[in-house]
Design an enzyme around this catalytic site. Structure first.
Site, PDB file in Angstrom:
ATOM      1  N   ASP A  14       0.846  -1.195   0.000  1.00 29.07           N
ATOM      2  CA  ASP A  14       0.000   0.000   0.000  1.00 29.07           C
ATOM      3  C   ASP A  14       0.881   1.244   0.000  1.00 29.07           C
ATOM      4  O   ASP A  14       2.084   1.165   0.225  1.00 29.07           O
ATOM      5  CB  ASP A  14      -1.012   0.002   1.155  1.00 29.07           C
ATOM      6  CG  ASP A  14      -0.368  -0.120   2.525  1.00 29.07           C
ATOM      7  OD1 ASP A  14       0.856  -0.344   2.583  1.00 29.07           O
ATOM      8  OD2 ASP A  14      -1.077   0.007   3.530  1.00 29.07           O
ATOM      9  N   TYR A  25       2.805   4.840   0.812  1.00 29.50           N
ATOM     10  CA  TYR A  25       3.397   5.429   2.019  1.00 29.50           C
ATOM     11  C   TYR A  25       2.332   6.259   2.716  1.00 29.50           C
ATOM     12  O   TYR A  25       1.526   6.929   2.070  1.00 29.50           O
ATOM     13  CB  TYR A  25       4.585   6.312   1.651  1.00 29.50           C
ATOM     14  CG  TYR A  25       5.719   5.566   0.968  1.00 29.50           C
ATOM     15  CD1 TYR A  25       6.387   4.523   1.605  1.00 29.50           C
ATOM     16  CD2 TYR A  25       6.121   5.912  -0.314  1.00 29.50           C
ATOM     17  CE1 TYR A  25       7.424   3.841   0.981  1.00 29.50           C
ATOM     18  CE2 TYR A  25       7.165   5.238  -0.948  1.00 29.50           C
ATOM     19  CZ  TYR A  25       7.806   4.203  -0.294  1.00 29.50           C
ATOM     20  OH  TYR A  25       8.835   3.537  -0.918  1.00 29.50           O
ATOM     21  N   PHE A  33       6.547   2.098  -4.357  1.00 32.20           N
ATOM     22  CA  PHE A  33       7.916   2.311  -3.871  1.00 32.20           C
ATOM     23  C   PHE A  33       8.437   3.723  -4.121  1.00 32.20           C
ATOM     24  O   PHE A  33       9.497   4.091  -3.625  1.00 32.20           O
ATOM     25  CB  PHE A  33       8.899   1.284  -4.460  1.00 32.20           C
ATOM     26  CG  PHE A  33       8.660  -0.124  -4.002  1.00 32.20           C
ATOM     27  CD1 PHE A  33       9.013  -0.516  -2.719  1.00 32.20           C
ATOM     28  CD2 PHE A  33       8.073  -1.053  -4.834  1.00 32.20           C
ATOM     29  CE1 PHE A  33       8.796  -1.815  -2.279  1.00 32.20           C
ATOM     30  CE2 PHE A  33       7.839  -2.352  -4.417  1.00 32.20           C
ATOM     31  CZ  PHE A  33       8.210  -2.744  -3.132  1.00 32.20           C
ATOM     32  N   HIS A  61      11.350  -9.400   0.051  1.00 35.20           N
ATOM     33  CA  HIS A  61      10.971  -7.976   0.004  1.00 35.20           C
ATOM     34  C   HIS A  61      12.204  -7.110   0.267  1.00 35.20           C
ATOM     35  O   HIS A  61      13.087  -7.499   1.039  1.00 35.20           O
ATOM     36  CB  HIS A  61       9.886  -7.706   1.058  1.00 35.20           C
ATOM     37  CG  HIS A  61       9.188  -6.410   0.869  1.00 35.20           C
ATOM     38  ND1 HIS A  61       9.687  -5.214   1.353  1.00 35.20           N
ATOM     39  CD2 HIS A  61       8.033  -6.100   0.230  1.00 35.20           C
ATOM     40  CE1 HIS A  61       8.860  -4.231   1.026  1.00 35.20           C
ATOM     41  NE2 HIS A  61       7.856  -4.737   0.352  1.00 35.20           N
TER      42      HIS A  61
END
Length: 226
Positions: free
Chosen positions: A67, A69, A80, A190
């Site tokens: 999701d 920031y 990102f 990740h």
């Protein structure tokens, strides 16, 4: 209406998902949040920025995030990515380190805005497209997942020779929607500091992406942002 903000080519491909009752419930949920004067990120005009900047037929590669920031002025609708002049989040720093480890001569940028990648054909897709300020994961399971899963399914079905970069368990779970016989699926831990040390830095996903594209007579991605 949310659907009016979706780029035309995507709106056509995702019509089935837009007409689904879950999308209407999602709209109602977001309207309720706004009526309660809650801050939602990214700004409303950038919720579908990933689709706006990378139309359906221009997609070459897909990077799947979770999701947006949840801090002020950070999110810009691209997974990102952060707005210009914003401090670079740890996961993004690790992505740049992995690229530098993969591509000789790569210069790590001082700015974390990934708009250039989106324009290059990288769909920077969060599985949830909105979030409440300061509340990570607050808009999960509100309807976004059906819509973004739909985007992955349609790309897999209707496009050829795409590269899906799946980082972390939640992204890797999306591999079930992808036809691996005609697309390249790359998996890695990740890039967050909690997981990147398990193999993300040495995944070489960026050179592998470009090698696959070139082998299929597709212009490679210029990962350099400077």
């Amino acid at each position: 209406m949310l659907e009016q903000q979706i780029e035309a080519s995507w709106r056509k491909e995702l019509e089935t998902y837009i007409l689904d009752p879950s999308f209407n419930k999602l709209e109602e949920f977001l309207l309720e949040q706004l009526q309660q004067h809650k801050n939602i990120y990214p700004p409303s005009h950038q919720i579908f920025e990933a689709f706006t900047k990378t139309p359906f037929q221009k997609v070459k590669a897909i990077i799947i995030g979770q999701d947006p920031y949840h801090g002020p002025k950070q999110a810009n609708g691209l997974a990102f990515s952060v707005n210009n002049q914003m401090p670079m989040p740890p996961s993004l720093k690790n992505i740049f380190k992995a690229i530098a480890n993969d591509l000789p001569g790569y210069q790590i940028p001082h700015n974390g805005n990934l708009l250039k990648w989106a324009n290059e054909g990288v769909l920077l897709l969060n599985t949830t497209l909105t979030v409440e300020e300061g509340m990570a994961g607050s808009h999960q399971k509100k309807g976004w997942e059906a819509f973004t899963d739909g985007a992955i399914k349609e790309l897999s079905l209707k496009r050829n020779k795409l590269v899906f970069l799946l980082w972390g368990n939640e992204a890797i779970e999306k591999s079930k929607f992808i036809n691996t016989k005609k697309h390249l699926v790359l998996q890695a831990p990740h890039p967050s500091p909690l997981a990147a040390y398990r193999g993300f830095f040495d995944c070489h996903h960026f050179s592998k992406t470009n090698n696959f594209l070139v082998q299929n007579q597709i212009e490679p991605i210029d990962w350099q942002l400077i």
